[in-house]
Motif scaffolding. Structure first.
Motif, short mmCIF file in Angstrom:
data_model
loop_
_atom_site.label_atom_id
_atom_site.label_comp_id
_atom_site.label_asym_id
_atom_site.label_seq_id
_atom_site.Cartn_x
_atom_site.Cartn_y
_atom_site.Cartn_z
N GLU A 182 1.08 -1.58 -0.06
CA GLU A 182 0.25 0.00 0.10
C GLU A 182 0.68 1.45 -0.29
O GLU A 182 0.55 2.25 -0.39
CB GLU A 182 -0.78 0.01 1.23
CG GLU A 182 -1.58 -1.30 0.99
CD GLU A 182 -1.23 -2.44 1.88
OE1 GLU A 182 -1.68 -3.31 1.47
OE2 GLU A 182 0.16 -1.84 2.50
N PHE A 183 1.69 0.90 0.45
CA PHE A 183 2.82 2.36 0.72
C PHE A 183 3.56 3.28 -0.97
O PHE A 183 2.99 4.05 -1.58
CB PHE A 183 4.09 1.86 0.82
CG PHE A 183 5.22 3.43 1.13
CD1 PHE A 183 4.75 4.45 2.42
CD2 PHE A 183 6.43 3.58 0.65
CE1 PHE A 183 5.55 5.95 2.35
CE2 PHE A 183 7.11 4.39 1.08
CZ PHE A 183 6.79 6.03 1.93
N TYR A 223 12.57 -4.12 -1.75
CA TYR A 223 11.36 -3.05 -1.76
C TYR A 223 12.05 -1.63 -1.40
O TYR A 223 11.91 -0.94 -2.17
CB TYR A 223 11.37 -3.34 -0.03
CG TYR A 223 9.90 -2.53 0.14
CD1 TYR A 223 8.86 -2.68 -0.62
CD2 TYR A 223 9.74 -0.97 1.15
CE1 TYR A 223 7.72 -2.17 -0.61
CE2 TYR A 223 8.91 -0.85 1.34
CZ TYR A 223 7.41 -1.10 0.54
OH TYR A 223 5.91 -0.37 0.81
N PHE A 224 13.25 -1.48 -0.91
CA PHE A 224 13.84 0.31 -0.53
C PHE A 224 13.69 0.07 -2.39
O PHE A 224 13.67 1.40 -2.66
CB PHE A 224 15.99 -0.20 -0.29
CG PHE A 224 16.00 0.92 -0.72
CD1 PHE A 224 16.54 1.71 0.61
CD2 PHE A 224 16.60 1.52 -1.33
CE1 PHE A 224 16.49 3.03 1.18
CE2 PHE A 224 18.19 2.72 -0.91
CZ PHE A 224 17.38 3.29 0.70
N ARG A 225 14.25 -0.01 -3.07
CA ARG A 225 14.30 -1.17 -5.27
C ARG A 225 13.59 -0.08 -5.75
O ARG A 225 12.65 1.11 -5.92
CB ARG A 225 15.10 -1.21 -6.13
CG ARG A 225 16.39 -1.61 -5.16
CD ARG A 225 17.03 -2.91 -6.66
NE ARG A 225 19.01 -3.21 -6.00
CZ ARG A 225 19.97 -2.54 -6.55
NH1 ARG A 225 19.45 -1.53 -7.61
NH2 ARG A 225 20.79 -3.30 -6.69
N GLU A 226 11.70 -0.80 -5.38
CA GLU A 226 10.80 -0.36 -5.24
C GLU A 226 11.03 1.39 -4.93
O GLU A 226 9.97 2.15 -5.63
CB GLU A 226 9.93 -1.50 -5.18
CG GLU A 226 10.30 -2.96 -5.63
CD GLU A 226 9.81 -2.64 -6.84
OE1 GLU A 226 8.86 -1.44 -7.15
OE2 GLU A 226 10.18 -3.39 -7.46
N VAL A 227 10.89 1.48 -3.64
CA VAL A 227 9.86 3.03 -3.33
C VAL A 227 11.58 3.68 -3.93
O VAL A 227 10.57 4.45 -4.44
CB VAL A 227 10.06 3.07 -1.98
CG1 VAL A 227 10.47 4.40 -1.41
CG2 VAL A 227 9.37 1.94 -1.05
N SER A 228 12.24 3.73 -3.71
CA SER A 228 13.01 4.31 -4.87
C SER A 228 13.07 4.88 -6.16
O SER A 228 13.27 5.93 -6.55
CB SER A 228 14.67 3.60 -4.83
OG SER A 228 15.72 4.63 -5.37
N GLN A 262 24.16 1.39 -3.15
CA GLN A 262 24.14 0.98 -4.43
C GLN A 262 22.74 0.37 -4.90
O GLN A 262 22.56 -0.13 -5.92
CB GLN A 262 25.03 -0.36 -3.70
CG GLN A 262 26.46 0.27 -3.65
CD GLN A 262 27.35 -1.20 -3.39
OE1 GLN A 262 27.06 -1.92 -2.41
NE2 GLN A 262 28.93 -0.88 -3.35
N TRP A 263 22.18 0.48 -3.38
CA TRP A 263 20.52 0.15 -3.83
C TRP A 263 19.69 1.15 -4.40
O TRP A 263 18.48 0.93 -5.12
CB TRP A 263 19.90 -0.70 -2.65
CG TRP A 263 20.14 -1.41 -2.15
CD1 TRP A 263 21.59 -1.68 -2.44
CD2 TRP A 263 19.44 -2.78 -0.89
NE1 TRP A 263 21.58 -3.02 -1.89
CE2 TRP A 263 20.47 -3.41 -0.64
CE3 TRP A 263 18.86 -1.69 0.10
CZ2 TRP A 263 20.58 -3.94 0.43
CZ3 TRP A 263 18.90 -2.88 1.44
CH2 TRP A 263 19.68 -3.75 1.58
#
Length: 337
Positions: A182-183, A223-228, A262-263
């Motif tokens: 959802e975020f 997930y970090f990459r998806e948010v980024s 790096q992410w």
């Protein structure tokens, strides 16, 4: 030799071995340097960030609701606003995140004083003013509700329209487990509602670590990459890690610095450093998690990776907790002179 003499000799041998092991461990710890002291400003891009208190933009009702009427002059006095801007400018800060949490149950942003927002923007000409919005997951932030997300995005769009000199917003939801779908939807809807060219910043979480096994406040790489991919800026909250010793925290900061840079999928990264004193809680020890140890770990990590294009600088949490000694530590240990 009697049995008790044999037992005594065995105890002595065990004690000697333990003392030797302890001495070796102590020497090894003294020789271990996970951080790095750098005083020439090589890692300072003069584009750093800092979190600011609610009073700078908040409505008069906020002071009344929280019994802070006596503090209003500090935030409303034009000379104080200008002095803050000058101080931050001298310390290489370009991005400021004034607090505007929590949102309402329906998703509306916290009320502001429009006159004082404009006065703040006047004083902070040349900065990027990016208010910090959001709140507690499941309380003031109800991301699973499509109506809440729609209201939140529309409220941000109206805020940007009412004050077009604002650079953008920073979305902060706490806690926020890795993988929360959802975020990602929320960021997409906020992005679609915001005017073109405005900054969508995220108060992001650091990578998982065995030294702090709490998945609700750490993000896996995927997930970090998806948010980024869905924002312009990741401001990583690299603290509240429950560390008891300085060197392990420096090592953790080194690892996190390397990983988050790096992410990133192209969004700029600010590395969050602690400058607050939440004593008596298990997740933060200010004698360990502080500016000095954080900067040493960051310097070591940046020494490993080099200054990648996504690296923007550091972000201090928070301005209202910074002491004169901490400003001096920042000048000595990070800033270009």
């Amino acid at each position: 030799m009697t049995w008790w003499k044999r037992l005594l000799n065995s105890v002595r041998r065990i004690a000697a071995a333990l003392l030797t092991l302890g001495a070796v461990a102590w020497v090894a710890y003294q020789l271990w340097h996970p951080g790095m002291v750098i005083t020439d400003g090589r890692h300072d891009r003069q584009t750093n960030g800092i979190w600011l208190a609610h009073g700078w933009l908040g409505a008069d009702s906020w002071f009344i609701e929280h019994g802070k009427q006596a503090e209003m002059p500090r935030y409303r006095d034009p000379d104080n606003v200008k002095a803050l801007a000058e101080k931050l400018r001298r310390h290489g800060v370009t991005d400021v995140f004034p607090h505007l949490c929590p949102t309402s149950y329906k998703g509306e942003l916290a009320p502001v004083s429009p006159m004082h927002v404009e006065a703040f923007l006047d004083a902070f000409d040349g900065f990027r003013v990016i208010p910090w919005v959001g709140g507690v997951k499941g309380v003031s932030v109800r991301m699973t509700d499509p109506a809440w997300r729609k209201t939140f995005a529309a409220s941000i769009a109206k805020f940007m329209a009412d004050h077009p000199r604002l650079a953008g917003v920073q979305v902060n939801v706490e806690p926020l487990p890795s993988g929360t779908p959802e975020f990602l939807l929320l960021l997409e809807e906020v992005r679609a509602a915001m005017p073109v060219g405005k900054v969508l910043s995220v108060a992001a979480y650091p990578p998982p670590t065995r030294w702090h096994p709490f998945p609700e406040i750490h993000w896996e790489e995927s997930y970090f990459r998806e948010v980024s991919r869905r924002c312009d800026q990741m401001v990583v909250m690299m603290y509240d890690a429950g560390q008891d010793l300085g060197k392990p925290y420096q090592h953790l900061m080194r690892d996190w610095t390397r990983e988050v840079l790096q992410w990133s999928e192209g969004s700029r990264v600010l590395l969050g450093v602690p400058a607050y004193d939440d004593t008596g809680v298990g997740y933060h020890h200010p004698r360990v998690e502080n500016i000095e140890n954080a900067l040493q770990g960051i310097h070591r990590g940046l020494g490993d990776t080099g200054l990648l294009p996504v690296y923007q600088g550091i972000a201090i949490y928070s301005e209202w907790e910074m002491t004169d000694d901490e400003w001096e530590q920042l000048r000595r240990g990070f800033l270009k002179q």
